[in-house]
Write a protein that holds these residues in place. Structure first.
Motif, PDB file in Angstrom:
ATOM      1  N   LEU A  25       0.824  -1.013  -0.293  1.00  0.00           N
ATOM      2  CA  LEU A  25      -0.503  -0.005   0.106  1.00  0.00           C
ATOM      3  C   LEU A  25       1.137   0.866   0.429  1.00  0.00           C
ATOM      4  CD1 LEU A  25      -2.518  -0.966   2.754  1.00  0.00           C
ATOM      5  CD2 LEU A  25      -3.155  -0.253   0.304  1.00  0.00           C
ATOM      6  N   LYS A  26       2.156   1.391   0.676  1.00  0.00           N
ATOM      7  CA  LYS A  26       3.063   2.388   0.295  1.00  0.00           C
ATOM      8  C   LYS A  26       3.695   2.852  -0.713  1.00  0.00           C
ATOM      9  CE  LYS A  26       4.579   2.008   5.456  1.00  0.00           C
ATOM     10  NZ  LYS A  26       5.900   0.987   5.862  1.00  0.00           N
ATOM     11  N   THR A  27       3.986   1.851  -1.954  1.00  0.00           N
ATOM     12  CA  THR A  27       4.126   2.065  -2.926  1.00  0.00           C
ATOM     13  C   THR A  27       2.720   2.607  -4.056  1.00  0.00           C
ATOM     14  OG1 THR A  27       3.441  -0.420  -4.039  1.00  0.00           O
ATOM     15  CG2 THR A  27       5.611   0.655  -2.532  1.00  0.00           C
ATOM     16  N   LEU A  28       1.918   2.337  -3.292  1.00  0.00           N
ATOM     17  CA  LEU A  28       0.588   2.797  -3.963  1.00  0.00           C
ATOM     18  C   LEU A  28      -0.190   4.699  -4.650  1.00  0.00           C
ATOM     19  CD1 LEU A  28      -2.388  -0.253  -3.452  1.00  0.00           C
ATOM     20  CD2 LEU A  28      -0.414  -0.011  -5.250  1.00  0.00           C
ATOM     21  N   ASP A  29      -0.370   5.136  -5.311  1.00  0.00           N
ATOM     22  CA  ASP A  29      -0.399   6.464  -5.559  1.00  0.00           C
ATOM     23  C   ASP A  29      -1.505   6.794  -4.443  1.00  0.00           C
ATOM     24  OD1 ASP A  29       1.149   7.057  -7.373  1.00  0.00           O
ATOM     25  OD2 ASP A  29      -0.149   7.029  -8.529  1.00  0.00           O
ATOM     26  N   LYS A  30      -0.979   8.159  -3.899  1.00  0.00           N
ATOM     27  CA  LYS A  30      -1.530   8.412  -2.899  1.00  0.00           C
ATOM     28  C   LYS A  30      -3.587   9.188  -4.165  1.00  0.00           C
ATOM     29  CE  LYS A  30      -2.444  12.366   0.297  1.00  0.00           C
ATOM     30  NZ  LYS A  30      -1.981  13.871   1.280  1.00  0.00           N
ATOM     31  N   GLY A  31      -4.360   9.051  -3.269  1.00  0.00           N
ATOM     32  CA  GLY A  31      -5.898   9.171  -3.452  1.00  0.00           C
ATOM     33  C   GLY A  31      -6.162   8.438  -4.967  1.00  0.00           C
ATOM     34  N   SER A  32      -5.427   7.326  -5.415  1.00  0.00           N
ATOM     35  CA  SER A  32      -6.075   6.685  -6.227  1.00  0.00           C
ATOM     36  C   SER A  32      -7.113   5.913  -6.351  1.00  0.00           C
ATOM     37  CB  SER A  32      -5.007   5.883  -6.990  1.00  0.00           C
ATOM     38  OG  SER A  32      -4.378   5.378  -5.847  1.00  0.00           O
ATOM     39  N   ALA A  33      -7.637   5.551  -5.110  1.00  0.00           N
ATOM     40  CA  ALA A  33      -8.985   4.136  -4.955  1.00  0.00           C
ATOM     41  C   ALA A  33     -10.165   5.200  -4.627  1.00  0.00           C
ATOM     42  CB  ALA A  33      -8.489   3.099  -4.642  1.00  0.00           C
ATOM     43  N   ARG A  34     -11.080   5.048  -5.440  1.00  0.00           N
ATOM     44  CA  ARG A  34     -12.227   5.946  -4.748  1.00  0.00           C
ATOM     45  C   ARG A  34     -13.230   5.391  -3.795  1.00  0.00           C
ATOM     46  NH1 ARG A  34     -16.369   9.390  -7.083  1.00  0.00           N
ATOM     47  NH2 ARG A  34     -14.657  10.892  -7.114  1.00  0.00           N
TER      48      ARG A  34
END
Length: 321
Positions: A25-34
């Motif tokens: 999760l730390k590698t995923l873009d901020k705010g990228s999932a609704r």
């Protein structure tokens, strides 16, 4: 509250990451999932044979803390108006641990819900998953357990929630029944007070209806077509389902479909940090959303890749990383 799609991706697809949920999760873009729709492992019920797995902690408190650490990272990946839907079950004490006695209902769901609220999440609703055909239990000193919880969380007071997408048919004979405001005269019950009798015409109607049968017409000459719906209730009766290739519990697609539809718009990304067999991904892609899943067990990741690919066919691409 509703806003337009985030439009994070231009092409529908699913990406499943193999690895630890927190670190990935730390590698995923901020705010990228609704929205995030998930069902974490239950405490003390199953050993999946993986290092860093959840559910095998020595105490319920340790389990709750580890679980909340995952959702601390989910918070960052969710859009500011995003929602989190968590299906979580309970268990009984098998040994004395702290104030939990043998045979005590541990209370995992509410321990989790209150811990999440203390970390800043808005606890918006407890939804009851009512199971018409629950797993049989050989107990004679309590009822057979036939429900689990789904908790709805948000990051702020106002958030994306499409209530129209999950409205359900109103069980009613006329407008008064549907709205719950039926008038009844003195001496009459609410059930009989102002209800149209069988065969009588209700008011309203659909002016574009088509029928030559006079009994279908309203006084205005329109055809009466009942279009009453109501806001979805908080008890969802959905039979449990099994995925024949999975050797662990999976939630049924019908259970989480309302979560996906209410929590996201077409083109949005749905997140599941405990991807398992890929049910969330299947529902997301079949409803024109994108999907990001995280799975610790590579065998389960391969299983979910196959499942989602078979379900969506040429309509979406599935990638395992």
């Amino acid at each position: 509250m509703m806003n337009k799609s985030l439009g994070v991706y231009s092409k529908k697809g699913a990406t499943i990451y193999v690895g630890d949920a927190v670190e990935t999760l730390k590698t995923l873009d901020k705010g990228s999932a609704r929205t995030c729709v998930t069902s974490p492992p239950y405490w003390g019920l199953r050993d999946y044979g993986q290092e860093a797995q959840l559910g095998v902690e020595d105490s319920p408190e340790a389990f709750i803390e580890n679980l909340c650490q995952v959702f601390d990272e989910v918070w960052r990946v969710l859009a500011d108006d995003g929602t989190l839907w968590v299906n979580i079950g309970d268990t009984y004490g098998k040994s004395a641990q702290g104030d939990v006695k043998v045979k005590d209902l541990v209370g995992i769901p509410w321990m989790f819900a209150f811990a999440m609220r203390a970390r800043g999440w808005y606890l918006r609703q407890d939804i009851i998953w009512s199971k018409p055909n629950p797993m049989p239990e050989s107990v004679t000193d309590r009822c057979t357990k036939s429900h689990e919880y789904i908790f709805l969380f948000s990051k702020q007071p106002s958030y994306y929630y499409d209530h129209e997408a999950i409205k359900e048919p109103a069980v009613a004979q006329n407008h008064h029944d549907a709205t719950g405001t039926s008038y009844h005269a003195p001496g009459q019950s609410p059930q009989t007070g102002n209800r149209a009798k069988r065969g009588e015409h209700g008011f309203g109607g659909n002016k574009y209806g088509e029928s030559d049968n006079p009994k279908h017409a309203t006084k205005s000459g329109n055809v009466y077509v009942s279009t009453f719906t109501r806001n979805k209730r908080s008890v969802w009766a959905v039979p449990p389902a099994r995925y024949k290739e999975a050797h662990f519990a999976v939630y049924p697609p019908a259970l989480i479909l309302p979560c996906v539809l209410a929590g996201s718009a077409i083109g949005d990304t749905v997140l599941d940090p405990f991807s398992g067999s890929g049910t969330t991904g299947e529902v997301a892609l079949l409803n024109d959303r994108n999907y990001v899943g995280i799975e610790l067990n590579p065998d389960y990741a391969a299983l979910s890749e196959k499942r989602i690919s078979v379900a969506v066919g040429m309509l979406g691409k599935v990638t395992v990383l």
